[in-house]
Design a protein around this motif. Structure first.
Motif, short mmCIF file in Angstrom:
data_model
loop_
_atom_site.label_atom_id
_atom_site.label_comp_id
_atom_site.label_asym_id
_atom_site.label_seq_id
_atom_site.Cartn_x
_atom_site.Cartn_y
_atom_site.Cartn_z
N GLY A 46 15.79 28.70 -31.11
CA GLY A 46 15.68 27.33 -31.59
C GLY A 46 16.20 27.23 -33.00
N ALA A 47 16.44 25.99 -33.41
CA ALA A 47 16.94 25.77 -34.78
C ALA A 47 15.81 26.03 -35.77
N TYR A 48 16.19 26.46 -36.98
CA TYR A 48 15.18 26.76 -38.00
C TYR A 48 14.42 25.52 -38.47
N ASP A 49 15.00 24.34 -38.20
CA ASP A 49 14.29 23.13 -38.65
C ASP A 49 13.68 22.36 -37.47
N ASP A 50 13.56 23.02 -36.32
CA ASP A 50 12.96 22.39 -35.14
C ASP A 50 11.43 22.54 -35.27
N GLU A 51 10.77 21.41 -35.61
CA GLU A 51 9.34 21.50 -35.95
C GLU A 51 8.48 21.95 -34.77
N PHE A 68 16.13 36.29 -43.13
CA PHE A 68 17.39 35.56 -43.34
C PHE A 68 17.12 34.58 -44.46
N GLU A 69 17.94 34.64 -45.55
CA GLU A 69 17.51 33.86 -46.71
C GLU A 69 18.03 32.44 -46.72
N ASN A 70 18.82 32.07 -45.72
CA ASN A 70 19.27 30.68 -45.68
C ASN A 70 18.46 29.82 -44.73
N VAL A 71 17.24 30.30 -44.39
CA VAL A 71 16.30 29.45 -43.67
C VAL A 71 15.97 28.25 -44.56
N PRO A 72 15.96 27.02 -44.00
CA PRO A 72 15.65 25.87 -44.87
C PRO A 72 14.29 26.04 -45.55
N VAL A 73 14.25 25.79 -46.86
CA VAL A 73 12.98 25.92 -47.60
C VAL A 73 11.93 24.99 -47.00
N GLY A 74 12.38 23.80 -46.55
CA GLY A 74 11.45 22.85 -45.94
C GLY A 74 10.75 23.46 -44.74
N ASN A 80 4.13 27.12 -43.92
CA ASN A 80 3.11 27.56 -44.88
C ASN A 80 1.85 26.70 -44.82
N GLU A 81 1.98 25.49 -44.27
CA GLU A 81 0.80 24.63 -44.08
C GLU A 81 -0.03 25.10 -42.90
N LEU A 82 0.60 25.87 -42.01
CA LEU A 82 -0.04 26.23 -40.74
C LEU A 82 -0.48 27.70 -40.69
N VAL A 83 0.22 28.55 -41.46
CA VAL A 83 0.01 29.99 -41.35
C VAL A 83 0.47 30.60 -42.67
N PRO A 87 7.64 36.42 -47.95
CA PRO A 87 7.41 36.05 -49.34
C PRO A 87 7.21 34.54 -49.48
N PRO A 88 6.65 34.09 -50.62
CA PRO A 88 6.36 32.66 -50.79
C PRO A 88 7.64 31.82 -50.72
N PRO A 89 7.56 30.62 -50.12
CA PRO A 89 8.75 29.77 -50.01
C PRO A 89 9.47 29.54 -51.33
N ARG A 90 8.76 29.56 -52.44
CA ARG A 90 9.40 29.37 -53.75
C ARG A 90 10.46 30.47 -54.00
N ALA A 91 10.20 31.69 -53.53
CA ALA A 91 11.16 32.78 -53.72
C ALA A 91 12.45 32.49 -52.94
N LEU A 92 12.26 31.91 -51.76
CA LEU A 92 13.39 31.52 -50.93
C LEU A 92 14.20 30.44 -51.65
N GLU A 93 13.48 29.48 -52.21
CA GLU A 93 14.12 28.35 -52.89
C GLU A 93 14.97 28.84 -54.07
N VAL A 94 14.40 29.71 -54.89
CA VAL A 94 15.11 30.20 -56.08
C VAL A 94 16.36 30.96 -55.67
N SER A 95 16.26 31.78 -54.63
CA SER A 95 17.38 32.65 -54.31
C SER A 95 18.46 31.94 -53.50
N GLN A 96 18.17 30.72 -53.02
CA GLN A 96 19.19 30.00 -52.23
C GLN A 96 20.21 29.30 -53.09
N ASP A 97 19.91 29.14 -54.36
CA ASP A 97 20.81 28.39 -55.22
C ASP A 97 21.18 29.27 -56.41
N ARG A 98 22.46 29.62 -56.50
CA ARG A 98 22.87 30.57 -57.54
C ARG A 98 22.60 30.06 -58.95
#
Ligand code: AMP
Length: 375
Positions: A46-51, A68-74, A80-83, A87-98
């Motif tokens: 399934g798609a990474y953004d398929d809720e 995979f680090e290009n998983v959408p931060v959203g 993270n609301e469910l389980v 690593p914390p989503p913030r780490a994903l966010e920081v590393s996705q944007d140079r």
């Protein structure tokens, strides 16, 4: 426990192979039905953004991680609301944007190349004037293995690169005249315990990692300590859990951070045979709150990536101390389809084994540079 993993590539596969020995179960979410991890675990396609799929993953998992680090931060935040997600989503966010990543390093007083945000031709010209040439123009997002970047040496290159990349949000970096490329791998558990593997030297060709070699005795303890201090700051700042990799340039005796990956990393694959505890096992231990294992190296070792095609199995395995890891992927130009780790008692013996293996695993490789590393 069941560990949910966003991404079903070889990194997920190797996390699962390590986790099974600790009695864990795995479920993967990946858009590709043929994903490498699907051969060893329960793969949901399934798609990474398929809720709906994300909710299903959360229901099935005690904890979720990603490979995979290009998983959408959203998506990571939704999960993270469910389980618990590590690593914390913030780490994903920081590393996705140079650009964010460079600003983050700078805020931690970790040295980086000079950089400037570029979103127009005028900004590009101003950035070139500020940083000088040569410089490296990169897309802020979705770059990997050298994709989405241009080295600018002349004003003509500047104009051409703008035509090629101009539509995207960009960052211009000063060119770092590095002697070597290194990486530091670190791990932090839910209990706050941290460990570091020794600095690894990495050799790239065409933007793709070809060879990694931990060389604990090649650098001063101060260099190792500095790399660990940089990584420790990042771990603490992000309240990080799991394995983190930071890619570094060695310039003189300075370490300059290039980028970070909030996940297990290709330059840590040697740890499967070459360290007391692999990055994959320690990642699982970290996210489950288990004590972390020793990161001590065992003998001398090196890892060679198999790019595009798998080497002849018999030839690799005939070299004593060589371990073949095939990811179950079809060959394609530039694709990582496996790796070989070779271990030896001494550096000299390692150099001999590499001399046999490099032409088999990486026939286009520049053996002299690789051999320079071993000696
Ligand atoms: P990256 O996608 O940022 O990992 O860059 C891929 C490769 O390009 C690196 O491994 C380096 O060999 C080279 N590179 C990236 N940024 C720079 C820079 N600022 N100066 C010199 N070389 C760079």
């Amino acid at each position: 426990m069941t560990i949910g993993v966003l991404g079903g590539g070889q990194l997920g596969r190797m996390i699962a192979l390590a986790g099974y020995t600790l009695g864990q179960r795995f479920v993967f979410l990946d858009p590709g039905a043929e994903s490498s991890a699907g051969h060893v675990g329960n793969l949901r396609v399934g798609a990474y953004d398929d809720e709906e799929r994300l909710s299903e993953l959360a229901r099935k998992s005690d904890v979720v991680t990603y490979e995979f680090e290009n998983v959408p931060v959203g998506s990571a935040r939704f999960l993270n609301e469910l389980v618990r997600v590590y690593p914390p989503p913030r780490a994903l966010e920081v590393s996705q944007d140079r650009l964010d990543e460079k600003q983050f390093f700078a805020s931690m007083r970790i040295p980086t190349a000079g950089f400037a945000a570029v979103s127009s031709q005028a900004e590009l010209e101003a950035a070139v004037a500020k940083l000088g040439l040569p410089a490296v123009l990169k897309t802020r997002r979705f770059g990997y293995d050298g994709k989405g970047q241009w080295i600018l040496r002349t004003q003509d290159d500047v104009a051409r690169a703008w035509e090629a990349l101009g539509a995207a949000s960009l960052v211009l970096e000063a060119f770092v005249p590095f002697e070597r490329e290194l990486s530091i791998l670190a791990v932090r558990s839910t209990r706050g315990e941290t460990r570091f593997w020794p600095l690894v030297e990495n050799e790239h060709r065409d933007g793709i990692l070809r060879l990694s070699m931990p060389k604990s005795d090649a650098w001063t303890p101060e260099l190792q300590a500095r790399a660990e201090a940089y990584a420790a700051n990042v771990l603490a700042e992000l309240d990080y859990v799991g394995v983190l990799a930071i890619e570094l340039f060695l310039v003189g005796d300075e370490l300059v951070a290039n980028e970070m990956a909030p996940r297990v990393h290709n330059s840590g694959h040697w740890t499967i045979e070459g360290a007391e505890t692999s990055q994959f096992e320690n990642h699982v231990r970290a996210i489950l709150g288990m004590p972390l294992g020793s990161t001590r190296t065992i003998g001398a070792c090196a890892m060679i990536n198999a790019i595009g095609r798998l080497p002849p199995q018999g030839d690799v395995l005939a070299v004593e101390g060589a371990h073949l890891h095939a990811y179950g992927k079809d060959g394609a130009p530039g694709r990582k389809v496996g790796h070989v780790t070779v271990r030896a008692e001494t550096k000299r013996e390692l150099a001999e084994k590499l001399e046999k293996l490099l032409p088999i695993v990486d026939p286009q490789g520049v053996a002299p540079a690789s051999m320079r590393q071993a000696r």
